[in-house]
Design a protein around this motif. Structure first.
Motif, PDB file in Angstrom:
ATOM      1  N   ALA A  82      58.384-111.867  58.085  1.00 36.12           N
ATOM      2  CA  ALA A  82      57.039-111.059  57.462  1.00 36.12           C
ATOM      3  C   ALA A  82      55.887-111.768  57.596  1.00 36.12           C
ATOM      4  O   ALA A  82      54.767-111.332  57.871  1.00 36.12           O
ATOM      5  N   GLU A  83      55.823-112.886  57.440  1.00 41.61           N
ATOM      6  CA  GLU A  83      54.720-114.121  57.240  1.00 41.61           C
ATOM      7  C   GLU A  83      54.090-114.092  58.796  1.00 41.61           C
ATOM      8  O   GLU A  83      52.944-113.983  58.812  1.00 41.61           O
ATOM      9  N   ASN A  84      55.098-113.879  59.565  1.00 40.45           N
ATOM     10  CA  ASN A  84      54.454-114.110  61.075  1.00 40.45           C
ATOM     11  C   ASN A  84      54.008-112.825  61.376  1.00 40.45           C
ATOM     12  O   ASN A  84      52.904-112.788  62.033  1.00 40.45           O
ATOM     13  N   ALA A  85      54.348-111.662  60.836  1.00 38.15           N
ATOM     14  CA  ALA A  85      53.544-110.315  61.178  1.00 38.15           C
ATOM     15  C   ALA A  85      52.254-110.315  60.508  1.00 38.15           C
ATOM     16  O   ALA A  85      51.368-109.820  61.108  1.00 38.15           O
ATOM     17  N   VAL A  86      52.222-110.827  59.279  1.00 38.56           N
ATOM     18  CA  VAL A  86      50.933-110.754  58.436  1.00 38.56           C
ATOM     19  C   VAL A  86      49.863-111.656  59.500  1.00 38.56           C
ATOM     20  O   VAL A  86      48.753-111.252  59.780  1.00 38.56           O
ATOM     21  N   LYS A  87      50.404-112.941  60.017  1.00 34.42           N
ATOM     22  CA  LYS A  87      49.440-113.520  60.872  1.00 34.42           C
ATOM     23  C   LYS A  87      48.868-112.646  62.080  1.00 34.42           C
ATOM     24  O   LYS A  87      47.723-113.105  62.405  1.00 34.42           O
ATOM     25  N   GLU A  88      49.841-112.081  62.448  1.00 36.92           N
ATOM     26  CA  GLU A  88      49.579-111.137  63.608  1.00 36.92           C
ATOM     27  C   GLU A  88      48.315-110.310  63.276  1.00 36.92           C
ATOM     28  O   GLU A  88      47.420-109.720  64.082  1.00 36.92           O
ATOM     29  N   PHE A  89      48.354-109.524  62.149  1.00 40.64           N
ATOM     30  CA  PHE A  89      47.395-108.495  61.831  1.00 40.64           C
ATOM     31  C   PHE A  89      46.283-109.272  61.342  1.00 40.64           C
ATOM     32  O   PHE A  89      45.349-108.497  61.025  1.00 40.64           O
ATOM     33  N   ASP A  90      46.127-110.407  61.071  1.00 40.95           N
ATOM     34  CA  ASP A  90      45.070-111.254  60.765  1.00 40.95           C
ATOM     35  C   ASP A  90      44.674-110.615  59.103  1.00 40.95           C
ATOM     36  O   ASP A  90      43.357-110.593  58.937  1.00 40.95           O
ATOM     37  N   SER A  91      45.632-110.072  58.249  1.00 44.76           N
ATOM     38  CA  SER A  91      45.193-109.369  57.091  1.00 44.76           C
ATOM     39  C   SER A  91      46.624-109.215  56.475  1.00 44.76           C
ATOM     40  O   SER A  91      47.629-108.825  57.111  1.00 44.76           O
ATOM     41  N   GLY A  92      46.753-109.030  55.238  1.00 43.01           N
ATOM     42  CA  GLY A  92      47.843-108.768  54.340  1.00 43.01           C
ATOM     43  C   GLY A  92      48.480-109.892  53.623  1.00 43.01           C
ATOM     44  O   GLY A  92      47.941-111.119  53.978  1.00 43.01           O
ATOM     45  N   GLU A  93      49.252-109.541  52.622  1.00 41.86           N
ATOM     46  CA  GLU A  93      49.986-110.707  52.025  1.00 41.86           C
ATOM     47  C   GLU A  93      51.385-110.143  51.854  1.00 41.86           C
ATOM     48  O   GLU A  93      51.785-109.016  51.844  1.00 41.86           O
ATOM     49  N   VAL A  94      52.135-111.272  51.664  1.00 40.47           N
ATOM     50  CA  VAL A  94      53.266-110.974  51.541  1.00 40.47           C
ATOM     51  C   VAL A  94      54.139-111.477  50.314  1.00 40.47           C
ATOM     52  O   VAL A  94      53.922-112.412  49.554  1.00 40.47           O
ATOM     53  N   HIS A  95      54.994-110.349  49.416  1.00 38.81           N
ATOM     54  CA  HIS A  95      55.264-110.420  48.096  1.00 38.81           C
ATOM     55  C   HIS A  95      56.793-110.421  48.241  1.00 38.81           C
ATOM     56  O   HIS A  95      57.363-109.223  48.904  1.00 38.81           O
ATOM     57  N   HIS A  96      57.538-110.743  47.159  1.00 31.19           N
ATOM     58  CA  HIS A  96      58.970-110.528  47.458  1.00 31.19           C
ATOM     59  C   HIS A  96      59.628-110.397  45.814  1.00 31.19           C
ATOM     60  O   HIS A  96      58.912-110.864  45.009  1.00 31.19           O
ATOM     61  N   GLY A  97      60.687-109.713  45.808  1.00 33.08           N
ATOM     62  CA  GLY A  97      61.341-109.785  44.455  1.00 33.08           C
ATOM     63  C   GLY A  97      62.950-109.978  44.729  1.00 33.08           C
ATOM     64  O   GLY A  97      63.359-109.291  45.508  1.00 33.08           O
ATOM     65  N   THR A  98      63.503-110.471  43.635  1.00 37.48           N
ATOM     66  CA  THR A  98      64.786-110.501  43.579  1.00 37.48           C
ATOM     67  C   THR A  98      65.506-109.948  42.311  1.00 37.48           C
ATOM     68  O   THR A  98      64.815-109.247  41.556  1.00 37.48           O
ATOM     69  N   ASN A  99      66.604-109.913  41.932  1.00 40.27           N
ATOM     70  CA  ASN A  99      67.401-109.174  40.896  1.00 40.27           C
ATOM     71  C   ASN A  99      67.165-107.924  40.852  1.00 40.27           C
ATOM     72  O   ASN A  99      67.023-107.185  39.646  1.00 40.27           O
ATOM     73  N   VAL A 100      67.412-107.310  42.127  1.00 37.86           N
ATOM     74  CA  VAL A 100      67.336-105.799  42.046  1.00 37.86           C
ATOM     75  C   VAL A 100      68.500-105.185  42.758  1.00 37.86           C
ATOM     76  O   VAL A 100      69.231-105.971  43.474  1.00 37.86           O
ATOM     77  N   SER A 101      68.837-103.860  42.461  1.00 38.90           N
ATOM     78  CA  SER A 101      69.832-103.427  42.879  1.00 38.90           C
ATOM     79  C   SER A 101      69.336-101.898  43.487  1.00 38.90           C
ATOM     80  O   SER A 101      68.459-101.263  43.022  1.00 38.90           O
ATOM     81  N   LYS A 102      70.200-101.318  44.440  1.00 37.20           N
ATOM     82  CA  LYS A 102      69.948-100.250  44.911  1.00 37.20           C
ATOM     83  C   LYS A 102      70.903 -99.141  44.652  1.00 37.20           C
ATOM     84  O   LYS A 102      72.331 -99.651  44.831  1.00 37.20           O
ATOM     85  N   VAL A 103      70.657 -98.072  43.954  1.00 38.91           N
ATOM     86  CA  VAL A 103      71.629 -97.122  43.590  1.00 38.91           C
ATOM     87  C   VAL A 103      71.246 -95.773  44.188  1.00 38.91           C
ATOM     88  O   VAL A 103      70.141 -95.316  44.057  1.00 38.91           O
ATOM     89  N   SER A 104      72.312 -94.905  44.784  1.00 35.01           N
ATOM     90  CA  SER A 104      71.782 -94.003  45.482  1.00 35.01           C
ATOM     91  C   SER A 104      72.929 -92.770  45.145  1.00 35.01           C
ATOM     92  O   SER A 104      74.115 -92.917  44.694  1.00 35.01           O
ATOM     93  N   VAL A 105      72.597 -91.674  45.049  1.00 32.67           N
ATOM     94  CA  VAL A 105      73.404 -90.512  45.039  1.00 32.67           C
ATOM     95  C   VAL A 105      73.579 -89.869  46.511  1.00 32.67           C
ATOM     96  O   VAL A 105      72.359 -89.678  47.146  1.00 32.67           O
TER      97      VAL A 105
END
Length: 523
Positions: free
Chosen positions: A248-271
């Protein structure tokens, strides 16, 4: 695997039957050279058929094959189930039976929900969604094989005489459950790229970076841009987070714009459920149930037969139990949601035509596990509604979608990206002829949240790439977005599932984009 099949052949002989054990190479399973995660190219059937015709029981070593240089290769995760399904496909078996340590496929994990119920029959697409979303009984790769080559699979218990669960093509019964099951992916991580330039090529470059590293990204959400800046969020297995952040950081450098953020302690629930294609109240009932349990929704994405939400991992068990009870999945008879209404099934009449296209594509495959993109659809009869600045708290989605469902309006795509400073943006699409009614209902609900901002687009174009293997092969999104980028077509919204990737673009580009994608996938 080789020792086990040899010992089993000896045991069968002691019971008085003729048996022979074969390694993957002896069977004739040819693979590529991707050791530890090889893909099947072809299976020679001559030796197996000769042995079967001679009355012998063939005990095959799963999980393996040989490459062009006769080196032994292993098929990776799900390889044994994949071997069984592949052999059933090439031998044109009536059914592939997988014996396991559970009674069959359940409405959810019975270790988590004591009222979980065994399902008698489930469609390939439902099982693909459930397999990829953590149902755990079978790996999605083997289900892809089964759907591609029309092999019914029966998951049966090894320790009892139970009939298990039949996985087959979608039935035509009027009693198809609106919701079939609830699935959980517990250990997810979230990656958000914000302040990206809102121009063609951004999604293409991002997917290319992930594809190069063989990262299977999931739950991709791109909402409508604001101020010329776009935001994309996706989930990945937590174990892949470090490598994903590098990409993701490599992609942002290529765009010359943007920020990368991330989060843990999450789960996906689906019906998941094939019946939700024709009922307007599934999302509303899901969000009502979550609100009643005080569960906050961090992200939302949908497909024809699935609604997924990202929630705090601390609440994931509670969420699964609440949804299982909320849709009465412990009951054998199909329960209709208490909100919304049943809609016309006219939209499903093209299913058999799509099956014919799929069979034609499969017949032209160079290798057995090559991806199958069977169809690209253009829907020009949709409108988009976007609500910015919604409070990020339990109950908001419930109120909004309950009002829409009570108006009898079918919602198609729902996209909610991650919130900022306690505020979230949400977009959804509805049929053009329902836009005015939907706006009236939506504005009535939004009166209590004066700081929100509502915008809409009466005419959008929704493109959907449909097929088999869209998750286990990482290159479909890359191909789709690169083709649109090369044609100078910008993407406004994205959501994904196991069998479909959908993108919203400006309506004026609809027909050109359709042709571009048809050409890109050779259809």
């Amino acid at each position: 695997e080789q020792e086990s099949c040899a010992l089993m052949a000896m045991a069968v002989r002691e019971l008085g039957e003729e048996a022979i054990s074969l390694t993957g190479g002896q069977i004739g399973i040819s693979t590529d050279s991707s050791h530890t995660k090889a893909r099947i190219l072809d299976i020679a059937t001559e030796r197996m058929r000769t042995l079967l015709d001679a009355g012998k029981i063939v005990i095959a070593a799963g999980f393996q094959g040989v490459d062009a240089d006769k080196n032994i290769t292993t098929l990776g995760r799900g390889g044994s189930d994949t071997t069984a399904t592949a052999l059933a496909a090439v031998l044109q078996a009536d059914e592939c039976q997988i014996y396991t340590d559970v009674e069959g496929v359940f409405t959810t994990d019975p270790r988590m929900v004591k009222d979980a119920r065994k399902i008698e029959q489930v469609s390939y697409d439902e099982m693909l969604e459930m397999a990829s979303l953590g149902a755990g009984v079978m790996h999605s790769r083997s289900i892809e094989f089964a759907k591609k080559y029309h092999v019914p699979i029966r998951v049966r218990p090894a320790h009892t005489e139970g009939e298990g669960t039949l996985i087959t093509r979608e039935g035509e019964s009027e009693n198809i459950p609106v919701v079939t099951g609830v699935a959980l992916v517990r250990n997810e991580a979230r990656v958000t790229l914000c302040n990206l330039p809102d121009r063609p090529g951004v999604m293409s470059s991002l997917f290319q970076k992930m594809s190069e590293r063989k990262i299977a990204i999931d739950m991709v959400v791109q909402d409508v841009s604001s101020g010329g800046k776009a935001e994309v969020t996706f989930t990945i297995p937590e174990a892949d987070l470090a490598e994903t952040l590098t990409a993701a950081e490599n992609a942002v450098k290529e765009f010359d714009s943007g920020e990368v953020h991330h989060g843990t302690n999450v789960s996906k629930v689906s019906v998941i459920g094939a019946g939700m294609k024709t009922h307007s109240g599934v999302a509303a009932q899901m969000f009502q149930t979550l609100a009643n349990s005080n569960v906050n929704i961090q992200m939302v994405t949908t497909s024809e037969i699935k609604i997924s939400v990202l929630v705090s991992r601390d609440q994931c068990d509670e969420t699964v139990n609440a949804l299982h009870a909320g849709f009465a999945l412990d009951k054998k008879a199909a329960i209709i949601p208490t909100v919304g209404s049943q809609q016309s099934t006219d939209s499903l009449k093209g299913a058999s035509a799509n099956n014919d296209i799929e069979r034609d594509v499969v017949s032209r495959l160079a290798s057995m596990e090559e991806i199958v993109v069977s169809e690209v659809l253009l829907d020009g009869e949709q409108s988009r509604i976007t609500i910015a600045n919604l409070p990020d708290e339990p109950g908001v989605a419930k109120e909004l979608f309950t009002a829409v469902a009570q108006g009898g309006i079918m919602v198609d795509m729902i996209v909610q990206n991650i919130s900022h400073s306690g505020r979230a943006d949400l977009s959804f699409t509805v049929p053009c002829n329902a836009l005015d009614s939907c706006l009236l209902l939506t504005r009535g609900i939004l009166e209590k949240w004066q700081e929100t901002e509502l915008t809409f687009d009466k005419n959008i174009a929704k493109l959907s790439v449909m097929g088999i293997g869209l998750r286990s092969h990482t290159g479909v999104g890359e191909t789709m977005f690169l083709a649109l980028s090369n044609a100078g077509i910008n993407i406004q919204m994205v959501n994904t599932s196991e069998v479909r990737i959908s993108a919203v673009i400006a309506s004026k580009h609809g027909n050109a984009a359709l042709q571009v994608l048809l050409d890109a996938f050779g259809l």
